[in-house]
Design an enzyme around this catalytic site. Sequence first.
Site, PDB file in Angstrom:
ATOM      1  N   HIS A 111      -7.379  -5.599  -0.832  1.00  0.00           N
ATOM      2  CA  HIS A 111      -6.209  -4.738  -0.681  1.00  0.00           C
ATOM      3  C   HIS A 111      -5.275  -5.227   0.423  1.00  0.00           C
ATOM      4  O   HIS A 111      -4.064  -5.053   0.337  1.00  0.00           O
ATOM      5  CB  HIS A 111      -6.674  -3.307  -0.366  1.00  0.00           C
ATOM      6  CG  HIS A 111      -5.584  -2.298  -0.368  1.00  0.00           C
ATOM      7  ND1 HIS A 111      -4.904  -1.923  -1.522  1.00  0.00           N
ATOM      8  CD2 HIS A 111      -5.027  -1.564   0.640  1.00  0.00           C
ATOM      9  CE1 HIS A 111      -4.000  -1.007  -1.227  1.00  0.00           C
ATOM     10  NE2 HIS A 111      -4.045  -0.780   0.081  1.00  0.00           N
ATOM     11  N   SER A 133       0.832  -1.203   0.000  1.00  0.00           N
ATOM     12  CA  SER A 133       0.000   0.000   0.000  1.00  0.00           C
ATOM     13  C   SER A 133       0.871   1.259   0.000  1.00  0.00           C
ATOM     14  O   SER A 133       1.670   1.440  -0.905  1.00  0.00           O
ATOM     15  CB  SER A 133      -0.958  -0.045   1.193  1.00  0.00           C
ATOM     16  OG  SER A 133      -1.983   0.913   1.065  1.00  0.00           O
ATOM     17  N   ASP A 170      -9.262  -6.008  -5.063  1.00  0.00           N
ATOM     18  CA  ASP A 170      -8.844  -4.794  -4.353  1.00  0.00           C
ATOM     19  C   ASP A 170      -9.833  -3.660  -4.645  1.00  0.00           C
ATOM     20  O   ASP A 170     -10.035  -3.282  -5.797  1.00  0.00           O
ATOM     21  CB  ASP A 170      -7.436  -4.387  -4.817  1.00  0.00           C
ATOM     22  CG  ASP A 170      -6.806  -3.326  -3.922  1.00  0.00           C
ATOM     23  OD1 ASP A 170      -7.543  -2.596  -3.237  1.00  0.00           O
ATOM     24  OD2 ASP A 170      -5.568  -3.215  -3.931  1.00  0.00           O
TER      25      ASP A 170
END
Length: 341
Positions: free
Chosen positions: A309, A150, A281
């Site tokens: 995610h 991320s 995601d």
Amino acid sequence: MAADLDVVNLFIIAGGTLAIPILAFIVSFLLWPSALIKLYYWYWRRTLGLQVRYADCGGYRFCYSCRGKPGMRPSILMLHGFSAHKDSWLTVVKYLPRHLHIVCVDMPGHEGTTRTDTEDYSIQGQARRIHQFVETIGLNRKPFHLVGTSMGGNVAGVYAACYPSETCSITLICPDGQLLHPRETKFDNHLQDLEHSNYTLNIPLIPTTPEEMEDMFRLCSHVRFKIPQQILQGLVDVQQPHITFYQEVFMEIFGEKSRYALQEHLHLITAPLQVIWGKQDQVVDVSGATVIAEELSGCRVDLLDNCGHSVVMERPCQTAKLILEFIIMQQDARGSKKKSS
């Protein structure tokens, strides 16, 4: 009869002895769930053989955990995501061999790493701070494998572009930031609503109530699981003192300066690159993996079915396996090149 009484007394004493910690656990769970969450991380660090250490540089302190020593395989530096901390990698570290040298650092301003009002929390600013950390602990004595998820994936990509001699290979896991031509996600719609409201609406990634925390898990995870209300409250309590800081970082990493940082630096990455992405995601669309692969020839792409995610949380074993496979493959390729030359 006396023997029977002794047995009864023994059971009473044993029961009372066990009841105390059990009662303490129940009370802690109900009244101080945040303390139990911290205890949980402490326990798993100990179980996995990770040691928490600090590195000071010019008045700035980095907090990190590590296991093992540099060896034949490259060291692994792991960068966590937004509002997380070094312990978010525990689920993956569990499945990595103990002989590997692993370093998990708290990102700038997060958890035990120094937080200042004047810090540059943009993606580029964080990459510079991580470079300072790497130099401070001497991790760059030889090239290492860099992993980021991320926000950490965004920083890892920019880091690899800016300091190419220090990384022998890279793994980006659902890196955030905007790439050219990816499809919009549920989170993109949230961002548009936030911008239209001049950021007066609540930010989905910064929950302030148990309900919002549950919504965030639904946004970030494809797997649906019921989390007890007390645990949700504990997670909120842990984050509560840092809300203002998280808001500041959010504005930085999704602002104009950082929004396209990864896209703008992709062409400068020279180390072998692996991209791992959850197909479901909802924060950063999986089409971003194709954008990266088209920019960098030879990029390895691993797409995970039924995964969102939070790849590190949803598929820790598979993630560790894919990272290890990639490291070994790249090391074998370098060995073959040396023999042929």
